[in-house]
Design a protein around this motif. Structure first.
Motif, short mmCIF file in Angstrom:
data_model
loop_
_atom_site.label_atom_id
_atom_site.label_comp_id
_atom_site.label_asym_id
_atom_site.label_seq_id
_atom_site.Cartn_x
_atom_site.Cartn_y
_atom_site.Cartn_z
N GLU A 1 0.82 -1.21 0.00
CA GLU A 1 0.00 0.00 0.00
C GLU A 1 0.86 1.27 0.00
OE1 GLU A 1 -3.30 -0.22 2.90
OE2 GLU A 1 -2.58 -2.25 3.29
N GLY A 2 2.14 1.12 -0.25
CA GLY A 2 3.03 2.28 -0.33
C GLY A 2 3.78 2.60 0.93
N MET A 3 3.54 1.84 2.01
CA MET A 3 4.28 2.10 3.24
C MET A 3 5.72 1.61 3.11
SD MET A 3 1.72 1.49 6.45
CE MET A 3 0.06 0.91 6.12
N GLN A 4 6.62 2.22 3.87
CA GLN A 4 8.00 1.75 3.89
C GLN A 4 8.67 2.17 5.18
OE1 GLN A 4 9.65 3.74 0.35
NE2 GLN A 4 10.77 5.12 1.70
N GLN A 5 9.65 1.38 5.59
CA GLN A 5 10.46 1.69 6.76
C GLN A 5 11.72 2.42 6.33
OE1 GLN A 5 10.53 -2.54 8.13
NE2 GLN A 5 9.74 -1.71 10.05
N PHE A 6 12.43 2.99 7.30
CA PHE A 6 13.68 3.67 6.99
C PHE A 6 14.65 2.74 6.26
CE2 PHE A 6 12.82 6.91 10.43
CZ PHE A 6 12.81 7.99 9.56
N ASN A 7 14.71 1.49 6.68
CA ASN A 7 15.65 0.55 6.04
C ASN A 7 15.30 0.29 4.58
OD1 ASN A 7 17.49 0.22 8.08
ND2 ASN A 7 16.76 -1.79 8.75
N ASP A 8 14.01 0.33 4.25
CA ASP A 8 13.62 0.17 2.84
C ASP A 8 14.18 1.31 2.00
OD1 ASP A 8 11.99 -2.15 3.31
OD2 ASP A 8 10.46 -0.81 4.14
N SER A 9 14.10 2.53 2.55
CA SER A 9 14.61 3.70 1.85
C SER A 9 16.14 3.66 1.76
CB SER A 9 14.16 4.97 2.58
OG SER A 9 14.47 6.13 1.85
N LEU A 10 16.79 3.28 2.85
CA LEU A 10 18.25 3.16 2.84
C LEU A 10 18.71 2.11 1.84
CD1 LEU A 10 18.89 3.33 6.70
CD2 LEU A 10 19.60 5.05 5.00
N TYR A 11 18.01 0.98 1.80
CA TYR A 11 18.34 -0.09 0.85
C TYR A 11 18.25 0.43 -0.59
CZ TYR A 11 17.83 -4.42 -1.82
OH TYR A 11 17.99 -5.44 -2.75
N HIS A 12 17.18 1.17 -0.88
CA HIS A 12 16.99 1.72 -2.23
C HIS A 12 18.15 2.63 -2.62
CE1 HIS A 12 15.16 3.92 -5.58
NE2 HIS A 12 15.48 5.04 -4.93
N PHE A 13 18.57 3.51 -1.72
CA PHE A 13 19.62 4.46 -2.07
C PHE A 13 21.00 3.80 -2.15
CE2 PHE A 13 16.57 7.80 -0.48
CZ PHE A 13 16.42 8.42 -1.72
N ILE A 14 21.22 2.75 -1.36
CA ILE A 14 22.49 2.01 -1.49
C ILE A 14 22.53 1.27 -2.82
CG2 ILE A 14 23.85 0.08 -0.57
CD1 ILE A 14 22.82 0.83 2.22
N GLU A 15 21.46 0.57 -3.14
CA GLU A 15 21.41 -0.22 -4.37
C GLU A 15 21.54 0.66 -5.62
OE1 GLU A 15 20.91 -3.95 -4.77
OE2 GLU A 15 22.10 -3.36 -3.02
N ASN A 16 21.04 1.89 -5.53
CA ASN A 16 21.12 2.80 -6.67
C ASN A 16 22.31 3.74 -6.59
OD1 ASN A 16 18.50 2.53 -8.48
ND2 ASN A 16 17.85 2.25 -6.34
N GLU A 17 23.24 3.42 -5.70
CA GLU A 17 24.53 4.09 -5.58
C GLU A 17 24.40 5.60 -5.33
OE1 GLU A 17 26.67 2.95 -9.11
OE2 GLU A 17 27.18 0.98 -8.29
N PHE A 18 23.47 5.95 -4.44
CA PHE A 18 23.35 7.33 -3.99
C PHE A 18 24.14 7.56 -2.72
CE2 PHE A 18 19.72 7.43 -6.83
CZ PHE A 18 19.64 8.76 -7.23
N ILE A 19 24.11 6.60 -1.80
CA ILE A 19 24.75 6.77 -0.50
C ILE A 19 25.67 5.59 -0.22
CG2 ILE A 19 22.83 8.13 0.43
CD1 ILE A 19 21.89 5.64 1.91
N SER A 20 26.63 5.81 0.68
CA SER A 20 27.54 4.73 1.05
C SER A 20 26.90 3.82 2.09
CB SER A 20 28.83 5.32 1.62
OG SER A 20 28.58 5.94 2.87
N ARG A 21 27.37 2.61 2.16
CA ARG A 21 26.87 1.68 3.18
C ARG A 21 27.16 2.21 4.58
NH1 ARG A 21 26.74 -4.54 1.52
NH2 ARG A 21 26.14 -4.31 -0.67
N GLN A 22 28.34 2.80 4.76
CA GLN A 22 28.71 3.30 6.07
C GLN A 22 27.75 4.39 6.53
OE1 GLN A 22 30.93 2.07 8.17
NE2 GLN A 22 30.20 3.58 9.68
N ALA A 23 27.41 5.32 5.63
CA ALA A 23 26.47 6.39 5.98
C ALA A 23 25.11 5.82 6.34
CB ALA A 23 26.35 7.38 4.83
#
Length: 382
Positions: free
Chosen positions: A334-356
């Motif tokens: 239904e479009g809900m997401q947790q912080f980790n879902d958002s972090l996972y998306h940005f790591i996988e798409n090479e926006f942010i580092s894993r450490q950050a």
């Protein structure tokens, strides 16, 4: 006796040219987001999330600092500054022929004046430009209710709400009314009729502004920050009476926002308040800003989204707030997401580092499992 509204002061036609504006222009020139000024230090800029001191002499006395600050303030803000030890207002600076707006907070610390100022971007980016998930669009389509943006200062809440209101402005013929202290983003009306009122300049205080708002036929209202019981009560009443209300609140996550709101009220009001929230709240978006590892994007919003489906409403009414994270987990369709879902998306798409990502993740081990492709199952709700 009814409280009379003070006459609105005329808005400044164009930016003044003050000594302190030279420092603001350096912030614009270097692409910074915030300006910090403290007695004994040179001005400090926040650039791409990092604080950097300007190569200039320190402002070594309180008198020199006040000579920079005071010309920015009108008589009202000078009075508030002296009475409360701080004040907030908007300041306009001209740079290369264009006006730039800043959100200024003056304060006293250890008996000395200081300032933190946030640059307000001149253009309101869309959801794609902010790298926000598509579900944000659905939160703009309600006819009635409340949508809250949660996060700490500097997490980008105001920019996200501006993007949401501008989406409405592009797509619907509605009346948008904002009540802000101070106004940050100035909207250009497209399909919508837009009125923006600034506390102190256009209307004396928030209470009077809200009293008048219900007579001004708004479809959508932005009421700024939910700082106290009176603000939330008034905004919730507007949501109950057929308006779509947007606001911000200081909270660390979407589920914890419920407790943050309850803390504004005495215990004997909590049961009725839970029912009101369950019925009128449409969504809570909690947000954090993270620096990127890319050159084309400085920072991205990591968001947690809780929409008010039947499960979430039931848990709030029954006081089972501890189960709300699990409700978000199973509400992903239904479009809900947790912080980790958002972090996972940005790591996988090479926006942010894993450490950050690990530094801000609420559950680092879970995020590591997600990155390894291991499906994470949460506890049952019922």
């Amino acid at each position: 006796m009814a409280t009379a509204e003070v006459p609105a002061k005329p808005k400044m036609v164009g930016p003044r040219n003050l000594e302190v504006d030279k420092i603001f222009r350096l912030l614009i020139k270097f692409g910074g987001s915030d300006l910090h000024m403290q007695v004994g230090k040179a001005p400090i800029l926040r650039i791409k999330g990092t604080l950097r001191e300007l190569d200039m002499p320190p402002i070594d006395t309180a008198e020199k600092m006040e000579q920079l600050f005071f010309p920015m303030m009108d008589e009202r803000n000078k009075r508030i500054y002296h009475e409360n030890g701080g004040t907030d207002f908007a300041h306009i600076v001209e740079y290369e022929g264009e006006p730039w707006r800043f959100r200024v907070n003056l304060f006293v610390q250890l008996g000395l004046p200081g300032m933190v100022s946030r640059k307000v971007e001149r253009f309101i980016p869309n959801f794609e430009g902010l790298n926000l998930p598509p579900v944000m669009e659905s939160l703009c389509k309600f006819d009635q209710g409340m949508v809250l943006l949660a996060g700490v200062t500097g997490s980008g809440k105001s920019t996200t709400i501006a993007s949401m209101l501008n989406w409405v402005n592009h797509n619907y013929r509605k009346h948008i009314l904002t009540i802000e202290d101070p106004i940050e983003f100035v909207y250009t009306a497209e399909k919508c009729l837009i009125n923006q009122r600034e506390i102190g300049m256009d209307v004396r205080d928030f209470e009077i502004a809200m009293k008048h708002a219900v007579r001004q036929d708004p479809d959508i209202m932005l009421v700024g920050e939910m700082r106290d019981r009176e603000t939330f009560e008034t905004a919730m009443h507007a949501a109950e009476t057929g308006h779509l209300v947007f606001g911000t609140i200081h909270a660390s996550s979407a589920p914890s926002t419920i407790g943050r709101i309850l803390d504004l009220f005495p215990q004997d009001m909590h049961r009725a308040l839970r029912s009101s929230m369950a019925f009128n709240m449409k969504g809570i978006v909690a947000q954090k800003l993270l620096p990127t590892i890319r050159e084309d994007v400085k920072r991205v919003p990591v968001v947690e989204i809780m929409t008010f489906n039947p499960t979430v409403r039931k848990l709030i009414v029954e006081g089972d707030d501890g189960k709300l994270p699990a409700a978000i987990r199973i509400g992903k369709d239904e479009g809900m997401q947790q912080f980790n879902d958002s972090l996972y998306h940005f790591i996988e798409n090479e926006f942010i580092s894993r450490q950050a990502a690990f530094e801000v993740s609420p559950n680092v081990e879970e995020l590591k499992m997600m990155l390894k492709g291991i499906q994470v199952k949460g506890p049952a709700i019922l």
